[in-house]
Write a protein that holds these residues in place. Sequence first.
Motif, PDB file in Angstrom:
ATOM      1  N   CYS A   1       3.742  -6.018 104.953  1.00 16.56           N
ATOM      2  CA  CYS A   1       4.158  -7.355 105.409  1.00 16.56           C
ATOM      3  C   CYS A   1       4.701  -7.298 106.831  1.00 16.56           C
ATOM      4  N   ALA A   2       4.053  -6.529 107.685  1.00 13.52           N
ATOM      5  CA  ALA A   2       4.424  -6.491 109.098  1.00 13.52           C
ATOM      6  C   ALA A   2       4.288  -7.891 109.705  1.00 13.52           C
ATOM      7  N   PRO A   3       5.002  -8.172 110.792  1.00 15.94           N
ATOM      8  CA  PRO A   3       4.942  -9.519 111.374  1.00 15.94           C
ATOM      9  C   PRO A   3       3.583  -9.889 111.939  1.00 15.94           C
ATOM     10  N   HIS A   4       2.819  -8.883 112.393  1.00 19.77           N
ATOM     11  CA  HIS A   4       1.564  -9.187 113.071  1.00 19.77           C
ATOM     12  C   HIS A   4       0.640  -7.988 112.974  1.00 19.77           C
ATOM     13  N   PHE A   5      -0.639  -8.260 112.808  1.00 19.18           N
ATOM     14  CA  PHE A   5      -1.649  -7.204 112.756  1.00 19.18           C
ATOM     15  C   PHE A   5      -2.724  -7.499 113.793  1.00 19.18           C
ATOM     16  N   LYS A   6      -3.111  -6.488 114.531  1.00 19.27           N
ATOM     17  CA  LYS A   6      -4.179  -6.652 115.515  1.00 19.27           C
ATOM     18  C   LYS A   6      -4.794  -5.293 115.800  1.00 19.27           C
ATOM     19  N   GLY A   7      -6.111  -5.234 115.886  1.00 17.22           N
ATOM     20  CA  GLY A   7      -6.736  -3.952 116.182  1.00 17.22           C
ATOM     21  C   GLY A   7      -8.243  -4.018 116.068  1.00 17.22           C
ATOM     22  N   SER A   8      -8.839  -2.845 115.984  1.00 23.89           N
ATOM     23  CA  SER A   8     -10.281  -2.686 115.806  1.00 23.89           C
ATOM     24  C   SER A   8     -10.474  -1.720 114.648  1.00 23.89           C
ATOM     25  N   TYR A   9     -11.227  -2.138 113.641  1.00 26.16           N
ATOM     26  CA  TYR A   9     -11.321  -1.386 112.389  1.00 26.16           C
ATOM     27  C   TYR A   9     -12.700  -0.771 112.211  1.00 26.16           C
TER      28      TYR A   9
ATOM     29  N   PRO B   1     -10.309 -17.132 110.310  1.00 21.00           N
ATOM     30  CA  PRO B   1     -10.722 -16.752 111.667  1.00 21.00           C
ATOM     31  C   PRO B   1      -9.801 -17.296 112.754  1.00 21.00           C
ATOM     32  N   ASP B   2      -9.073 -18.377 112.453  1.00 23.44           N
ATOM     33  CA  ASP B   2      -8.177 -18.991 113.435  1.00 23.44           C
ATOM     34  C   ASP B   2      -6.721 -18.593 113.223  1.00 23.44           C
ATOM     35  N   GLN B   3      -6.465 -17.600 112.363  1.00 23.60           N
ATOM     36  CA  GLN B   3      -5.110 -17.128 112.056  1.00 23.60           C
ATOM     37  C   GLN B   3      -4.224 -18.247 111.491  1.00 23.60           C
ATOM     38  N   HIS B   4      -4.854 -19.158 110.767  1.00 21.00           N
ATOM     39  CA  HIS B   4      -4.110 -20.257 110.155  1.00 21.00           C
ATOM     40  C   HIS B   4      -3.124 -19.758 109.114  1.00 21.00           C
ATOM     41  N   PHE B   5      -3.555 -18.751 108.312  1.00 17.18           N
ATOM     42  CA  PHE B   5      -2.727 -18.226 107.238  1.00 17.18           C
ATOM     43  C   PHE B   5      -1.992 -16.969 107.677  1.00 17.18           C
ATOM     44  N   LYS B   6      -0.816 -16.780 107.129  1.00 15.77           N
ATOM     45  CA  LYS B   6      -0.170 -15.472 107.157  1.00 15.77           C
ATOM     46  C   LYS B   6      -0.767 -14.623 106.029  1.00 15.77           C
ATOM     47  N   VAL B   7      -0.505 -13.320 106.073  1.00 15.40           N
ATOM     48  CA  VAL B   7      -1.071 -12.445 105.052  1.00 15.40           C
ATOM     49  C   VAL B   7      -0.069 -11.389 104.628  1.00 15.40           C
ATOM     50  N   VAL B   8      -0.065 -11.077 103.349  1.00 17.50           N
ATOM     51  CA  VAL B   8       0.628  -9.910 102.801  1.00 17.50           C
ATOM     52  C   VAL B   8      -0.407  -9.129 102.009  1.00 17.50           C
ATOM     53  N   SER B   9      -0.537  -7.840 102.293  1.00 21.53           N
ATOM     54  CA  SER B   9      -1.481  -6.986 101.583  1.00 21.53           C
ATOM     55  C   SER B   9      -0.738  -6.158 100.547  1.00 21.53           C
TER      56      SER B   9
END
Length: 308
Positions: free
Chosen positions: A68-76, A136-144
């Motif tokens: 539940c980090a505040p933000h995720f960004k990268g290349s997978y 795709p528009d980052q409308h939702f937050k996410v918890v994995s």
Amino acid sequence: MGKLALVGKITHVPSMYLSELDGPRKGTRQDAIDGHIEIGRRCRELGVDTLVVFDTHWLVNANYHLNCAPHFKGSYTSNELPHFIKNMPFECHGNPELGQLMARVATGMGVETLAHHETTLDPEYGTLVPLRYMNPDQHFKVVSVSALCTVHYLNDSARLGWALRKAVEDHYDGTVAFLASGSLSHRFAQNGLAPEYAFKVWSPFLEQLDRRVIEMWEKGQWDDFCAMLPEYASKGHGEGFMHDTAMMLGALGWSEYAAPAEIVTPYFGASGTGQLNAVFPVTPVSGRAIPAAQASAADGYTAIATRL
């Protein structure tokens, strides 16, 4: 206080990403992509602010874990199938508040769960592929949520799902969707045969088993399905030992649940595995049917769940 608005069982096959790219696989998974887009549309319509994804590609060897980090960004790039998912960009917002809340409530209910909000850990593709099409528009937050659980009982995963729902409904000021990200049967094609099985299930037995399960879901035969889940997970080569499915059913009320599933993307084969997108109406339940904690040393994947 809060609301669990939608529950789904979803595919995350990496050929969905290939389906976007120029080449022989272009467009071949559009039905699965459209299913994700439709589920995302429904979540928006329901006012969902956070997608909680039970990810069968996040392997853990102790406890349950929430990313539940505040933000995720990268290349997978997938370490399993780097020729399918390579350099796929991703970005989304996390929900540290909800993740920590769910971990506290679950632990308080006897299912030890750790939330990771100060972490460099990125989500796995069981989370990233659905987000690509639903968010795709980052409308939702996410918890994995970790759902490839190597030494865990299915009973406890069902109890986790119930605890996460209780955390949302009793303590969270918002609206949430739970997504069980994993296949039905998950027997990959033998090495060297993958192209032949690109759009097929590995064996007639596994396909018929999956189709019978889907029929049970559409008829709302959850008492029977919950009783057979441990054996189905084992004999059907369930992805992640089907801990995502146990979590999902725990959230819905386990064998007390009675509503029929709605199939959004019909069953299809992918590299030998059985896949679909489905949604499940969220109905009021007491939780009395949630499995008890597993106290024995028996195999947690095959032990039949007891009932309270």
